[in-house]
Structure formats: structure tokens, C-alpha cells
Design a protein around this motif. Structure first.
Motif, PDB file in Angstrom:
ATOM      1  N   THR A  78      -0.117  27.581 -18.019  1.00 50.78           N
ATOM      2  CA  THR A  78      -0.939  26.371 -18.094  1.00 50.78           C
ATOM      3  C   THR A  78      -1.076  25.787 -16.697  1.00 50.78           C
ATOM      4  O   THR A  78      -0.240  26.027 -15.816  1.00 50.78           O
ATOM      5  CB  THR A  78      -0.319  25.312 -19.017  1.00 50.78           C
ATOM      6  OG1 THR A  78       0.984  24.984 -18.533  1.00 50.78           O
ATOM      7  CG2 THR A  78      -0.230  25.800 -20.449  1.00 50.78           C
ATOM      8  N   LEU A  79      -2.125  25.000 -16.533  1.00 50.92           N
ATOM      9  CA  LEU A  79      -2.394  24.336 -15.258  1.00 50.92           C
ATOM     10  C   LEU A  79      -2.206  22.837 -15.416  1.00 50.92           C
ATOM     11  O   LEU A  79      -2.477  22.288 -16.475  1.00 50.92           O
ATOM     12  CB  LEU A  79      -3.833  24.612 -14.816  1.00 50.92           C
ATOM     13  CG  LEU A  79      -4.211  26.063 -14.576  1.00 50.92           C
ATOM     14  CD1 LEU A  79      -5.692  26.168 -14.247  1.00 50.92           C
ATOM     15  CD2 LEU A  79      -3.385  26.653 -13.460  1.00 50.92           C
ATOM     16  N   PRO A  80      -1.779  22.173 -14.347  1.00 50.55           N
ATOM     17  CA  PRO A  80      -1.709  20.712 -14.404  1.00 50.55           C
ATOM     18  C   PRO A  80      -3.122  20.136 -14.497  1.00 50.55           C
ATOM     19  O   PRO A  80      -4.088  20.783 -14.082  1.00 50.55           O
ATOM     20  CB  PRO A  80      -1.022  20.321 -13.089  1.00 50.55           C
ATOM     21  CG  PRO A  80      -1.108  21.509 -12.219  1.00 50.55           C
ATOM     22  CD  PRO A  80      -1.286  22.704 -13.088  1.00 50.55           C
ATOM     23  N   PRO A  81      -3.275  18.931 -15.033  1.00 53.83           N
ATOM     24  CA  PRO A  81      -4.611  18.364 -15.241  1.00 53.83           C
ATOM     25  C   PRO A  81      -5.478  18.304 -13.987  1.00 53.83           C
ATOM     26  O   PRO A  81      -6.676  18.561 -14.049  1.00 53.83           O
ATOM     27  CB  PRO A  81      -4.325  16.954 -15.769  1.00 53.83           C
ATOM     28  CG  PRO A  81      -2.970  17.040 -16.365  1.00 53.83           C
ATOM     29  CD  PRO A  81      -2.231  18.061 -15.564  1.00 53.83           C
ATOM     30  N   ASP A  82      -4.898  17.988 -12.830  1.00 53.37           N
ATOM     31  CA  ASP A  82      -5.708  17.889 -11.616  1.00 53.37           C
ATOM     32  C   ASP A  82      -6.228  19.248 -11.155  1.00 53.37           C
ATOM     33  O   ASP A  82      -7.327  19.348 -10.619  1.00 53.37           O
ATOM     34  CB  ASP A  82      -4.920  17.192 -10.496  1.00 53.37           C
ATOM     35  CG  ASP A  82      -3.605  17.883 -10.195  1.00 53.37           C
ATOM     36  OD1 ASP A  82      -3.044  18.510 -11.107  1.00 53.37           O
ATOM     37  OD2 ASP A  82      -3.144  17.788  -9.042  1.00 53.37           O
ATOM     38  N   ALA A  84      -6.622  21.898 -13.290  1.00 55.74           N
ATOM     39  CA  ALA A  84      -7.443  22.439 -14.377  1.00 55.74           C
ATOM     40  C   ALA A  84      -8.899  22.038 -14.245  1.00 55.74           C
ATOM     41  O   ALA A  84      -9.783  22.743 -14.728  1.00 55.74           O
ATOM     42  CB  ALA A  84      -6.889  21.987 -15.727  1.00 55.74           C
ATOM     43  N   ALA A  85      -9.182  20.931 -13.571  1.00 54.28           N
ATOM     44  CA  ALA A  85     -10.565  20.486 -13.398  1.00 54.28           C
ATOM     45  C   ALA A  85     -11.372  21.474 -12.576  1.00 54.28           C
ATOM     46  O   ALA A  85     -12.566  21.655 -12.803  1.00 54.28           O
ATOM     47  CB  ALA A  85     -10.587  19.113 -12.738  1.00 54.28           C
ATOM     48  N   PRO A  88      -9.512  27.900 -13.795  1.00 59.05           N
ATOM     49  CA  PRO A  88      -8.378  28.804 -13.607  1.00 59.05           C
ATOM     50  C   PRO A  88      -8.636  29.976 -12.664  1.00 59.05           C
ATOM     51  O   PRO A  88      -7.712  30.674 -12.293  1.00 59.05           O
ATOM     52  CB  PRO A  88      -8.111  29.315 -15.023  1.00 59.05           C
ATOM     53  CG  PRO A  88      -9.460  29.298 -15.664  1.00 59.05           C
ATOM     54  CD  PRO A  88     -10.147  28.098 -15.089  1.00 59.05           C
ATOM     55  N   TYR A 122      -4.630  32.691 -19.020  1.00 53.06           N
ATOM     56  CA  TYR A 122      -4.764  31.242 -18.973  1.00 53.06           C
ATOM     57  C   TYR A 122      -4.734  30.689 -20.394  1.00 53.06           C
ATOM     58  O   TYR A 122      -5.548  31.041 -21.230  1.00 53.06           O
ATOM     59  CB  TYR A 122      -6.072  30.870 -18.273  1.00 53.06           C
ATOM     60  CG  TYR A 122      -6.377  29.400 -18.260  1.00 53.06           C
ATOM     61  CD1 TYR A 122      -5.531  28.500 -17.629  1.00 53.06           C
ATOM     62  CD2 TYR A 122      -7.507  28.912 -18.881  1.00 53.06           C
ATOM     63  CE1 TYR A 122      -5.817  27.151 -17.604  1.00 53.06           C
ATOM     64  CE2 TYR A 122      -7.808  27.558 -18.865  1.00 53.06           C
ATOM     65  CZ  TYR A 122      -6.952  26.689 -18.226  1.00 53.06           C
ATOM     66  OH  TYR A 122      -7.233  25.345 -18.219  1.00 53.06           O
ATOM     67  N   GLY A 124      -4.303  27.122 -21.060  1.00 55.84           N
ATOM     68  CA  GLY A 124      -4.977  25.837 -21.101  1.00 55.84           C
ATOM     69  C   GLY A 124      -4.368  24.850 -20.130  1.00 55.84           C
ATOM     70  O   GLY A 124      -3.571  25.197 -19.273  1.00 55.84           O
ATOM     71  N   GLU A 125      -4.757  23.615 -20.307  1.00 57.89           N
ATOM     72  CA  GLU A 125      -4.278  22.535 -19.455  1.00 57.89           C
ATOM     73  C   GLU A 125      -2.959  22.005 -20.001  1.00 57.89           C
ATOM     74  O   GLU A 125      -2.806  21.794 -21.209  1.00 57.89           O
ATOM     75  CB  GLU A 125      -5.320  21.419 -19.442  1.00 57.89           C
ATOM     76  CG  GLU A 125      -4.982  20.268 -18.551  1.00 57.89           C
ATOM     77  CD  GLU A 125      -6.070  19.214 -18.562  1.00 57.89           C
ATOM     78  OE1 GLU A 125      -5.726  18.017 -18.481  1.00 57.89           O
ATOM     79  OE2 GLU A 125      -7.252  19.586 -18.659  1.00 57.89           O
ATOM     80  N   ALA A 126      -2.019  21.794 -19.103  1.00 58.14           N
ATOM     81  CA  ALA A 126      -0.733  21.233 -19.505  1.00 58.14           C
ATOM     82  C   ALA A 126      -0.933  19.770 -19.874  1.00 58.14           C
ATOM     83  O   ALA A 126      -1.690  19.051 -19.221  1.00 58.14           O
ATOM     84  CB  ALA A 126       0.281  21.352 -18.382  1.00 58.14           C
TER      85      ALA A 126
END
Length: 139
Positions: A78-82, A84-85, A88, A122, A124-126
Motif C-alpha cells: 500500500t502507498l501512503p495517501p500523499d 497515492a495521489a 503507483p 499494488y 491500494g492506499e493505506a
């Protein structure tokens, strides 16, 4: 020649019997589960402290699935919200570049016959639970 017919008959019966297939998937060997769990722990540790690529900061490993033969591992992240924008794709390229290093570290840290090839997926967003948790604690 009769033995090959016998083998084919057995294989076709096995495919037709769904209860046998479900019992095969339910009975994953304990060693396989231990290796999978150990790989997950080691890869998570590497992500937390060993990887120095700035693109990989905040990337978290969420799952690891080892194939039955132990040659391949699918790693969910997962990616952090900042991050993820932006998407990926840059992170996936960075993970592809880092996979050799990760495999080398796994080979050094674990006593395995072969280190699996790593494939990153990937997820999703964390969730931003830290911010919500901090807000809830202040109230």
C-alpha cells in the motif's frame, strides 16, 4: 500403455471431484506456511529500515503469497495517501529496481534452498489512521 490410461482416468476423476480440490487447498503444508510467514516478516523489516530509495518511503507490505513450489512470491503493498495521489507507477518501478537487493538480503538472512522471485502488486492506499487516531486522542 495401460498405466498411462489409468493415470489419465485418475487425473480426470480428480478434476471432477471438487471436494478433493478443496481439501488439497485446505491442507497447505506447515513448512510452506512457516516459510511464507518468515518471508513476510523479513520483507516487512526491509521495507521499514533497509531500503533507502526516497520513492519507497511510507510503502507498507500488506501481504505475501508464496507459490506452492516456492519459486515466486506475490507481495501486496500500500502507498501512503500523499504518494497515492501521484499513482503507483513510479513506486512499482522503484520496487522492480529494489527487488534484487531485497532478494539478496533475504538470501543472507534466511536459510532457503532458493529465494523466490518477487512480484509486487499494488493493493491500494493505506488508511490515514494515525491522523484520525491522534484527533480522537486529543478530544
Amino acid at each position: 500403455m495401460t498405466s498411462s490410461k489409468h493415470r489419465r482416468g485418475r487425473a480426470s476423476r480428480r478434476g471432477a471431484d471438487s471436494s478433493l480440490l478443496s481439501s488439497e487447498t485446505d491442507s497447505i503444508p506447515a513448512r510452506h506456511l512457516r516459510v511464507q510467514s518468515t518471508l513476510f516478516q523479513e520483507v516487512s523489516r526491509l521495507f521499514r529500515g533497509e531500503l533507502s530509495d526516497p520513492l519507497l518511503e511510507g510503502v507498507a507490505v500488506t501481504s505475501l503469497e508464496l507459490t506452492p513450489d516456492g519459486r515466486n512470491a506475490r507481495i501486496g503493498f500500500t502507498l501512503p495517501p500523499d504518494v497515492a495521489a501521484t499513482g503507483p507507477v513510479p513506486v512499482e518501478k522503484a520496487l522492480e529496481r529494489a527487488s534484487g537487493f531485497i532478494r539478496a538480503q533475504l538470501a543472507l538472512g534466511l536459510d532457503l534452498k532458493r529465494v523466490p522471485h518477487l512480484r509486487f502488486i499494488y493493493v491500494g492506499e493505506a488508511p490515514a489512521w494515525r491522523e484520525e487516531h491522534e484527533e480522537g486522542g486529543e478530544a
